[in-house]
Design a protein around this motif. Structure first.
Motif, PDB file in Angstrom:
ATOM      1  N   VAL A   1      41.334  46.155   4.870  1.00  0.00           N
ATOM      2  CA  VAL A   1      40.154  46.140   5.736  1.00  0.00           C
ATOM      3  C   VAL A   1      40.636  46.055   7.181  1.00  0.00           C
ATOM      4  O   VAL A   1      41.304  45.091   7.551  1.00  0.00           O
TER       5      VAL A   1
ATOM      6  N   LEU B   1      44.035  41.476  -0.845  1.00  0.00           N
ATOM      7  CA  LEU B   1      43.210  41.883   0.288  1.00  0.00           C
ATOM      8  C   LEU B   1      44.055  41.794   1.544  1.00  0.00           C
ATOM      9  O   LEU B   1      44.560  40.719   1.886  1.00  0.00           O
TER      10      LEU B   1
ATOM     11  N   LEU C   1      43.941  42.211   5.532  1.00  0.00           N
ATOM     12  CA  LEU C   1      43.161  42.366   6.754  1.00  0.00           C
ATOM     13  C   LEU C   1      44.111  42.909   7.806  1.00  0.00           C
ATOM     14  O   LEU C   1      45.056  42.222   8.206  1.00  0.00           O
TER      15      LEU C   1
ATOM     16  N   ILE D   1      37.340  33.140   4.264  1.00  0.00           N
ATOM     17  CA  ILE D   1      37.794  34.286   3.468  1.00  0.00           C
ATOM     18  C   ILE D   1      38.991  33.883   2.622  1.00  0.00           C
ATOM     19  O   ILE D   1      39.108  34.279   1.460  1.00  0.00           O
TER      20      ILE D   1
ATOM     21  N   VAL E   1      32.995  41.193   3.979  1.00  0.00           N
ATOM     22  CA  VAL E   1      34.167  41.063   3.111  1.00  0.00           C
ATOM     23  C   VAL E   1      33.722  40.622   1.712  1.00  0.00           C
ATOM     24  O   VAL E   1      34.199  41.154   0.710  1.00  0.00           O
TER      25      VAL E   1
ATOM     26  N   THR F   1      39.006  34.236  -1.393  1.00  0.00           N
ATOM     27  CA  THR F   1      40.003  35.039  -2.105  1.00  0.00           C
ATOM     28  C   THR F   1      40.819  34.171  -3.060  1.00  0.00           C
ATOM     29  O   THR F   1      41.117  34.580  -4.180  1.00  0.00           O
TER      30      THR F   1
END
Length: 131
Positions: free
Chosen positions: A5, A36, A38, A57, A23, A61
């Motif tokens: 992302v 994930l 970022l 986040i 997210v 996660t």
């Protein structure tokens, strides 16, 4: 499965809640995500609310068994993480991006991401759509 992302502009009180919500939505759409990333290449500013969003986040996660990586961190973010004592929690917990191994990267197939404020938290592509 790896998911990337892009994050750009300011991550601050104006857009942190929307960023976390986006997210969460992306992860819910792809429950097979195992990593994930970022991509903070274009992140220019992060205030305490932005840091709080990153920590949230991280908790989300971690609870889902997903490894979180903050890739291409700008000095402003590393400084914030160092000053607040959160560097090891957010960066060292999963290791370096190189330790994440291979795996399919779904970044190119990610749906367009919303723009969160004038300064954005996610990189905008052609026509104002987030990449």
């Amino acid at each position: 499965m790896r998911r990337t992302v892009p994050v750009a502009g300011n991550l601050d009180y104006e857009n942190a809640d929307a960023f976390v919500a986006e997210v969460e939505r992306l992860l819910a759409e792809r429950p097979e995500t195992t990593r994930l990333h970022l991509d903070c290449t274009e992140l220019t500013f992060c205030d305490s609310t932005g840091l709080s969003a990153l920590l949230l986040i991280r908790r989300l996660t971690e609870a889902a068994g997903i490894e979180l990586y903050l890739d291409n961190r700008p000095p402003v973010l590393d400084r914030m993480l160092g000053l607040t004592g959160t560097f090891d929690h957010l960066v060292a917990a999963a290791g370096t991006p190189e330790s994440a191994g291979g795996g399919r990267d779904e970044s190119l197939n990610s749906p367009p991401l919303s723009t969160y404020s004038r300064q954005g938290a996610l990189r905008q592509g052609p026509g104002g759509a987030a990449e």
